[in-house]
Design a protein around this motif. Structure first.
Motif, PDB file in Angstrom:
ATOM      1  N   GLY A 222      -3.418   7.971  -9.405  1.00 35.70           N
ATOM      2  CA  GLY A 222      -4.439   6.974  -9.903  1.00 35.70           C
ATOM      3  C   GLY A 222      -5.026   5.919  -8.977  1.00 35.70           C
ATOM      4  N   PRO A 223      -5.844   5.159  -9.613  1.00 32.76           N
ATOM      5  CA  PRO A 223      -6.553   3.872  -8.774  1.00 32.76           C
ATOM      6  C   PRO A 223      -5.245   3.202  -8.052  1.00 32.76           C
ATOM      7  CG  PRO A 223      -7.463   4.057 -10.924  1.00 32.76           C
ATOM      8  CD  PRO A 223      -6.244   5.141 -11.032  1.00 32.76           C
TER       9      PRO A 223
ATOM     10  N   ILE B 233       0.852  -0.961   0.013  1.00 35.83           N
ATOM     11  CA  ILE B 233      -0.016  -0.096  -0.003  1.00 35.83           C
ATOM     12  C   ILE B 233       1.100   1.183   0.077  1.00 35.83           C
ATOM     13  CG2 ILE B 233      -1.580   1.475   1.408  1.00 35.83           C
ATOM     14  CD1 ILE B 233      -2.756  -1.363   2.282  1.00 35.83           C
ATOM     15  N   GLN B 234       1.980   1.285   0.935  1.00 35.59           N
ATOM     16  CA  GLN B 234       2.625   2.325   0.960  1.00 35.59           C
ATOM     17  C   GLN B 234       3.509   2.561  -0.076  1.00 35.59           C
ATOM     18  OE1 GLN B 234       4.130   2.113   5.173  1.00 35.59           O
ATOM     19  NE2 GLN B 234       2.554   3.434   5.825  1.00 35.59           N
ATOM     20  N   SER B 235       4.068   1.602  -0.873  1.00 41.37           N
ATOM     21  CA  SER B 235       5.065   1.889  -1.934  1.00 41.37           C
ATOM     22  C   SER B 235       4.407   2.453  -3.129  1.00 41.37           C
ATOM     23  CB  SER B 235       5.775   0.651  -2.317  1.00 41.37           C
ATOM     24  OG  SER B 235       4.778  -0.356  -2.802  1.00 41.37           O
TER      25      SER B 235
END
Length: 295
Positions: A235-236, A228-230
């Motif tokens: 965008g989506p 998630i954090q990378s």
């Protein structure tokens, strides 16, 4: 006659002891965290720890093993301090709330989970910057920690710093619950320490086993958090919430992917958990002896 109960440390001393413990641990173990993150965000074939170290050093230089350390160092003192100080404060609160005279394993788990959630809310922006710095795809994108921070805010907005908050809360709640709950159990099983060296030994064993067990429990959430954090850009996002992301990774890449980076992580947080507990208890005892006993 039973020994008198040890007087609890004031919050500021708990905070200081946790800070010293945290910075000591990260300086010793950070290269393993880099290897762990690389494994978790990589969707291709995985490498072993030794091969990962060799590849990073050969292609990017040894300094890469400490790339992004400024963010965790900045947050490490309040992070680890919050972990231990919050755990002590929640212990006192829950003992009073439930009318308990001493700590039980259930109480140790509950206080650990509560401390983990508190800790997670503090560290999310620092964790996100660290993950971005550790990602090899960003090697030329960010020149340093402050550059990464400013570009993330400018390009993605300040709320982007809290991407992965929910996954981070899950990760820390599970790890801290397992860590402090296991420490309570292991200390109860070990022979009673009769000397300072035996106390250090017991703390290191209990902390190491606690860190290992906590890592076994929370590694899948750590993989999700790293993914998630990378993710960059507006965008989506492929990964957003923890449970759907866990299911998606398992479906597309197999259940084993949820334990990517486990060996590096457990090598860090197993012995690292021992280092944390030994340093925290040692600094706490020093402060208690030299400052509180004089009052």
């Amino acid at each position: 006659m039973a020994a008198p109960a040890q007087q609890p440390l004031p919050f500021q001393f708990q905070f200081l002891a946790g800070a010293v413990a945290g910075v000591t641990e990260i300086l010793c173990m950070y290269p393993l965290d880099v290897v762990k993150t690389r494994a978790q965000i990589n969707t291709g074939a995985s490498m072993g720890i030794v091969e990962s170290f060799k590849t990073i050093i050969a292609k990017e230089g040894p300094a890469t093993l400490y790339r992004g350390i400024a963010a965790p160092i900045l947050v490490e003192a309040p992070k680890r301090a919050t972990k231990f100080a919050a755990n002590e404060q929640y212990t006192a609160l829950y003992k009073k709330m439930f009318g308990l005279e001493k700590v039980t394993q259930s109480l140790a788990i509950a206080t650990g989970v509560s401390a983990g959630v508190t800790e997670a809310m503090l560290i999310v922006p620092f964790e996100l910057v660290k993950i971005r710095m550790q990602d090899p795809l960003n090697a030329s994108k960010y020149t340093g920690t402050m550059d990464a921070l400013s570009k993330i805010i400018k390009q993605e907005g300040p709320f982007a710093l809290y991407n992965g908050l929910e996954a981070t809360m899950w990760r820390h709640a599970i790890w801290n619950g397992g860590y402090f709950g296991t420490i309570f159990m292991i200390k109860d099983l070990l022979p009673k320490a009769e000397s300072k060296n035996e106390q250090l030994r017991n703390n290191f064993i209990a902390g190491t086993v606690g860190g290992t067990f906590g890592t076994m429990l929370n590694n899948p959430l750590d993989v999700v958090k790293s993914r998630i954090q990378s993710a960059t850009g507006d965008g989506p996002k492929k990964y957003n919430w923890s449970l759907p992301s866990l299911a998606l990774i398992a479906k597309e890449e197999g259940m084993a992917t949820l334990y990517r980076g486990f060996t590096a992580k457990v090598l860090r947080l197993g012995p690292g958990g021992g280092v944390l507990l030994v340093v925290f208890e040692s600094v706490s005892n020093f402060l208690r002896k030299n400052f509180m006993d004089q009052q």
